[in-house]
Design a protein around this motif. Structure first.
Motif, PDB file in Angstrom:
ATOM      1  N   ALA A   1      46.817  36.294  54.527  1.00 20.19           N
ATOM      2  CA  ALA A   1      46.696  36.732  53.128  1.00 20.19           C
ATOM      3  C   ALA A   1      48.020  36.601  52.393  1.00 20.19           C
ATOM      4  O   ALA A   1      48.058  36.174  51.232  1.00 20.19           O
ATOM      5  N   SER A   2      49.108  36.944  53.036  1.00 19.05           N
ATOM      6  CA  SER A   2      50.435  36.795  52.429  1.00 19.05           C
ATOM      7  C   SER A   2      50.737  35.341  52.129  1.00 19.05           C
ATOM      8  O   SER A   2      51.309  34.995  51.103  1.00 19.05           O
ATOM      9  N   PHE A   3      50.351  34.479  53.073  1.00 14.73           N
ATOM     10  CA  PHE A   3      50.541  33.040  52.889  1.00 14.73           C
ATOM     11  C   PHE A   3      49.728  32.521  51.701  1.00 14.73           C
ATOM     12  O   PHE A   3      50.221  31.722  50.885  1.00 14.73           O
ATOM     13  N   LYS A   4      48.492  32.986  51.588  1.00 14.15           N
ATOM     14  CA  LYS A   4      47.603  32.541  50.521  1.00 14.15           C
ATOM     15  C   LYS A   4      48.180  32.815  49.150  1.00 14.15           C
ATOM     16  O   LYS A   4      48.089  31.991  48.242  1.00 14.15           O
TER      17      LYS A   4
ATOM     18  N   ARG B   1      55.251  53.296  40.416  1.00 13.41           N
ATOM     19  CA  ARG B   1      55.950  52.608  39.323  1.00 13.41           C
ATOM     20  C   ARG B   1      57.110  51.770  39.855  1.00 13.41           C
ATOM     21  O   ARG B   1      57.351  50.656  39.374  1.00 13.41           O
ATOM     22  N   LEU B   2      57.822  52.285  40.841  1.00  9.36           N
ATOM     23  CA  LEU B   2      58.918  51.538  41.441  1.00  9.36           C
ATOM     24  C   LEU B   2      58.393  50.284  42.140  1.00  9.36           C
ATOM     25  O   LEU B   2      58.957  49.192  41.990  1.00  9.36           O
ATOM     26  N   PHE B   3      57.305  50.437  42.896  1.00 10.91           N
ATOM     27  CA  PHE B   3      56.717  49.285  43.570  1.00 10.91           C
ATOM     28  C   PHE B   3      56.216  48.269  42.551  1.00 10.91           C
ATOM     29  O   PHE B   3      56.377  47.051  42.731  1.00 10.91           O
ATOM     30  N   LEU B   4      55.616  48.744  41.467  1.00  6.84           N
ATOM     31  CA  LEU B   4      55.132  47.854  40.411  1.00  6.84           C
ATOM     32  C   LEU B   4      56.279  47.064  39.801  1.00  6.84           C
ATOM     33  O   LEU B   4      56.153  45.853  39.563  1.00  6.84           O
ATOM     34  N   ALA B   5      57.398  47.719  39.539  1.00 11.85           N
ATOM     35  CA  ALA B   5      58.556  47.035  38.964  1.00 11.85           C
ATOM     36  C   ALA B   5      59.060  45.939  39.900  1.00 11.85           C
ATOM     37  O   ALA B   5      59.416  44.832  39.453  1.00 11.85           O
ATOM     38  N   GLU B   6      59.084  46.216  41.189  1.00  9.36           N
ATOM     39  CA  GLU B   6      59.514  45.210  42.166  1.00  9.36           C
ATOM     40  C   GLU B   6      58.535  44.051  42.213  1.00  9.36           C
ATOM     41  O   GLU B   6      58.931  42.874  42.294  1.00  9.36           O
ATOM     42  N   LEU B   7      57.250  44.370  42.148  1.00 10.86           N
ATOM     43  CA  LEU B   7      56.219  43.325  42.178  1.00 10.86           C
ATOM     44  C   LEU B   7      56.304  42.445  40.937  1.00 10.86           C
ATOM     45  O   LEU B   7      56.205  41.207  41.017  1.00 10.86           O
TER      46      LEU B   7
ATOM     47  N   LYS C   1      57.806  36.562  51.540  1.00  8.11           N
ATOM     48  CA  LYS C   1      58.578  37.582  52.255  1.00  8.11           C
ATOM     49  C   LYS C   1      58.309  38.968  51.679  1.00  8.11           C
ATOM     50  O   LYS C   1      58.130  39.948  52.420  1.00  8.11           O
ATOM     51  N   PHE C   2      58.265  39.053  50.341  1.00  9.73           N
ATOM     52  CA  PHE C   2      58.023  40.350  49.696  1.00  9.73           C
ATOM     53  C   PHE C   2      56.611  40.846  49.980  1.00  9.73           C
ATOM     54  O   PHE C   2      56.400  42.018  50.327  1.00  9.73           O
ATOM     55  N   ILE C   3      55.624  39.964  49.822  1.00  7.56           N
ATOM     56  CA  ILE C   3      54.230  40.370  50.026  1.00  7.56           C
ATOM     57  C   ILE C   3      53.988  40.763  51.473  1.00  7.56           C
ATOM     58  O   ILE C   3      53.348  41.778  51.762  1.00  7.56           O
ATOM     59  N   HIS C   4      54.524  39.983  52.400  1.00  8.74           N
ATOM     60  CA  HIS C   4      54.302  40.284  53.806  1.00  8.74           C
ATOM     61  C   HIS C   4      55.001  41.591  54.206  1.00  8.74           C
ATOM     62  O   HIS C   4      54.466  42.365  55.022  1.00  8.74           O
ATOM     63  N   LYS C   5      56.151  41.848  53.623  1.00 10.49           N
ATOM     64  CA  LYS C   5      56.852  43.104  53.893  1.00 10.49           C
ATOM     65  C   LYS C   5      55.998  44.299  53.475  1.00 10.49           C
ATOM     66  O   LYS C   5      56.002  45.354  54.136  1.00 10.49           O
TER      67      LYS C   5
END
Length: 312
Positions: free
Chosen positions: A305-308, A253-259, A280-284
């Protein structure tokens, strides 16, 4: 209670199928279901106001196998999600499998999926499918070549990429109370997969047990191409729907909120330029988001994939 303790062959499996203008391939799919090695089946089929001969075909099958078929016809077109919601709600089996109207199932699909429910906490199982284009199997399309087949209950790994497809899945009827109602604007199989990880575990049968037909009239080609902003807005609304699931594990749930925060900012500031903050967030979190990928050079693959996901 584990229903399988009573004997696999005694377990009733409901097949929830939705039809719409599907007369061309419908006979092949129904026959492949009737040819299953597990024979204790009921086919619950809801037709969504087809304009061709689909419903007449269903009536013909019902006449031949009245004990196997429950057929219904909507008074008005409900659309994809709501029609599956109706079909699932009409199922009476201990387990429910989803069926498209135009695929072909291998004879042991149901049998092998049932056997994978080895523990009480397994609420959903899924197999793999291979593309059937025309009448030719496209072996290079097999997902097992490129992906790790999902199992377990790591909800976070399904937030951006769902491996659990409707035509591959079977779930316990006890999960239905948490699945329904299906959200209007979220792919029904994505929703079911996420819910399953919140209320139990997902089991994997990493075998090709479905020939998934691709043709110009099925949903695969009718989704339409969206702009990047539309894609992110759809994703944002989907993630917000997931946030309403009560039983989600706190870390997920915490990760979902950040996403949600990151995708929302990307939508609000969208200017057709590369979104470095989103990248930056996705690649992290690349190993959580793209952990399904199976590559020779994983870091390079995850970077791409992060770039995409971040490019305009």
């Amino acid at each position: 209670m584990n229903t399988l303790n009573e004997g696999e062959n005694s377990v009733l499996v409901s097949i929830a199928m939705c039809t719409y203008n599907g007369e061309v391939f419908l006979d092949q799919q129904i026959q492949s279901i009737l040819d299953q090695s597990h024979t204790n089946l009921e086919l619950v089929i809801v037709d969504d106001c087809s304009k061709d001969g689909t419903f007449e075909l269903l009536q013909s099958w019902h006449t031949k196998h009245p004990s196997k078929f429950k057929i219904f016809r909507n008074e008005k077109n409900l659309g994809y999600n709501k029609n599956f919601e109706k079909a699932i709600s009409l199922c009476s089996g201990d387990f429910i499998a989803i069926s498209d109207q135009d695929d072909i199932w291998l004879p042991t699909k149901i049998e092998k999926l049932i056997k994978s429910f080895t523990k009480d906490n397994i609420v959903l199982s899924h197999c793999a499918s291979i593309h059937l284009l025309g009448n030719k199997l496209k072996s290079k399309s097999g997902v097992l070549r490129w992906e790790r087949h999902f199992s377990g209950n790591n909800t976070s790994s399904l937030f951006l990429f769902n491996q659990v497809q409707g035509h591959n899945m079977m779930f316990r009827k006890t999960l239905v109370r948490y699945i329904l109602p299906l959200p209007d604007d979220v792919y029904y199989d994505w929703w079911i997969a996420i819910v399953a990880t919140c209320y139990g575990c997902v089991s994997s049968v990493p075998e090709y047990l479905v020939q998934h037909r691709l043709h110009r009239n099925n949903a695969y080609f009718q989704k339409g191409k969206k702009s990047k902003k539309e894609d992110r807005l759809y994703l944002l609304n989907t993630l917000k729907a997931f946030s309403g699931i009560r039983q989600m594990e706190p870390t997920a749930r915490l990760f979902l909120a950040e996403l949600i925060q990151q995708i929302s900012a990307s939508v609000n500031t969208f200017n057709h330029k590369f979104d470095f903050k989103l990248f930056k967030f996705i690649h992290k979190n690349r190993w959580v988001i793209f952990g399904h990928k199976k590559r020779f050079f994983p870091e390079w693959s995850l970077l791409k994939a992060s770039f995409k996901y971040s490019k305009p």
